[in-house]
Write an enzyme that holds these catalytic residues in place. Sequence first.
Site, PDB file in Angstrom:
ATOM      1  N   ASP A 292     -10.158  15.146  -0.384  1.00 23.31           N
ATOM      2  CA  ASP A 292      -9.080  15.413   0.561  1.00 23.31           C
ATOM      3  C   ASP A 292      -7.787  14.785   0.047  1.00 23.31           C
ATOM      4  O   ASP A 292      -7.652  14.515  -1.144  1.00 23.31           O
ATOM      5  CB  ASP A 292      -9.453  14.828   1.929  1.00 23.31           C
ATOM      6  CG  ASP A 292      -8.948  15.670   3.087  1.00 23.31           C
ATOM      7  OD1 ASP A 292      -7.749  15.582   3.393  1.00 23.31           O
ATOM      8  OD2 ASP A 292      -9.747  16.416   3.677  1.00 23.31           O
TER       9      ASP A 292
ATOM     10  N   HIS B 231      -4.269  13.850   6.581  1.00 27.64           N
ATOM     11  CA  HIS B 231      -5.483  14.660   6.673  1.00 27.64           C
ATOM     12  C   HIS B 231      -6.704  13.871   6.210  1.00 27.64           C
ATOM     13  O   HIS B 231      -7.756  13.874   6.871  1.00 27.64           O
ATOM     14  CB  HIS B 231      -5.304  15.934   5.844  1.00 27.64           C
ATOM     15  CG  HIS B 231      -6.267  17.030   6.176  1.00 27.64           C
ATOM     16  ND1 HIS B 231      -7.485  17.155   5.555  1.00 27.64           N
ATOM     17  CD2 HIS B 231      -6.188  18.069   7.042  1.00 27.64           C
ATOM     18  CE1 HIS B 231      -8.116  18.230   6.013  1.00 27.64           C
ATOM     19  NE2 HIS B 231      -7.356  18.811   6.918  1.00 27.64           N
TER      20      HIS B 231
ATOM     21  N   SER C  19     -11.284  22.104   9.526  1.00 31.42           N
ATOM     22  CA  SER C  19     -11.429  20.883   8.733  1.00 31.42           C
ATOM     23  C   SER C  19     -12.173  19.826   9.506  1.00 31.42           C
ATOM     24  O   SER C  19     -13.082  19.158   8.991  1.00 31.42           O
ATOM     25  CB  SER C  19     -10.048  20.326   8.370  1.00 31.42           C
ATOM     26  OG  SER C  19      -9.501  20.942   7.247  1.00 31.42           O
TER      27      SER C  19
END
Length: 457
Positions: free
Chosen positions: A219, A250, A398
């Site tokens: 990520d 994120h 996600s």
Amino acid sequence: MVRAILIAILFLSPTAAFAQSAPPSTARDPAQTSQTAPSGGRNVVLLPQILADLFGPGQGGDAAPPAPNGASAPTDAAQGGGQGNPATQTPAPIQPPRTSPVTSPRAISGAFVPDEVLVTLDGGAGVAAEVAALFGLQVRSTRVSGLLGQTVARFGIPDGRPVGFVLAQLAGDGRLAARVPNHIFELQQAAGIVNYAFERIALDASEASGETVSVAVIDTALDPEHPALKGVVAGEFDALPDMAVKDRGHGTSISGLIAGQGPFHGMAPGARLLHARAFEGGISSTDVLLSALDWAASEGAQIINMSFVGPENPLFAAACRNAMARGIVLVAAAGNNGPGAPFGYPAAYDGVIAVTATDVHDKLMGQANRGRYVDLSAPGVNVIAPIPGGTDVVTGTSFAAAIVSGAIANLMRAGAKQEPAALATLLARTAVDLGPPGRDEDFGHGLINTKAALAGR
């Protein structure tokens, strides 16, 4: 008509028409008519204008966002040779398919770096340099992939030739096993309050634990000082060492949802968290993701969370197959691009657990991809997750993928079979059916049910 023109070109050329271009020092415009130039004792024929016209412009170009440069170990130093799952014997790597010549860049789906191609070959940096010189390319990186069992070389195209054109030229060199675009991948976060995820997936928050289970996250960078993650990360890898870290949001959310502890309770607190930074500005490339996947496998990851989506890529597909052959469970986001979107990869690869997002009422997220590749549903709409500096409400497949990765870590800790196919079957058999009876293209097999999976392991 085109076939007749090609036959005429082959007939008139003094050597094979697909011997391609000259080395950089004598490189010429590939649109010139057929000429020969010496290269290592061989006559090399430059492709005529008619072939350039047939291939047309590449699809990367201005339509593709600038991708991060690949981060690779120099020359032949092996990375990610990897023990994989310690309990699983490592099989011989599956070689990527020897691709057939690309006949048109219009066959290249998805966004890609407009001035790069990736190849695999037997041999090291020396062979890569010879190939690059022969075809007028630049060697931008080489590294040995433990999952692919070959050297991955990233070639730059310095003279503006379309990617499809160069891939077709490289098809004439038997030293290359695979030739693919350097596809671009994007993180799957949609625009977005007690965390309802535990209740919806039937996981008791007070008993949840991923202790002794290794979970890797590929990520963005994360915030290592966040209270939910401080002291949690067992290993870090930076696949973009030459690019400044700007984005930690994120990655902080995904890792926190999986292994967060303290003030924020993740799905599998106590898990051995391995974190690979492979995204900046929301995008990454095949080359960067391959290096991160290799690292995770070499560090003994039992689960790898991939909350991103891109086009199908043969090299990344082969690496995923080899990771699963080592006993590693791969979990991926199905995608946030809407009902009419093409399949999202790596989620759509066989064996990868593809996760879509639902809300507190088990309704499907409107932006979610649909398709027969969707395996499971999990909370991913307005869930609470850590962000740098605190927590926030987040939405996207996600985050649903991260919740499934955490749930699987709980199953592994409790003694569930760790072989990827067996786990996938268990999760499908015990899921709560949503939508039409049986598996469907919206919800897959249905909402993951951790309690039922624990009982049925």
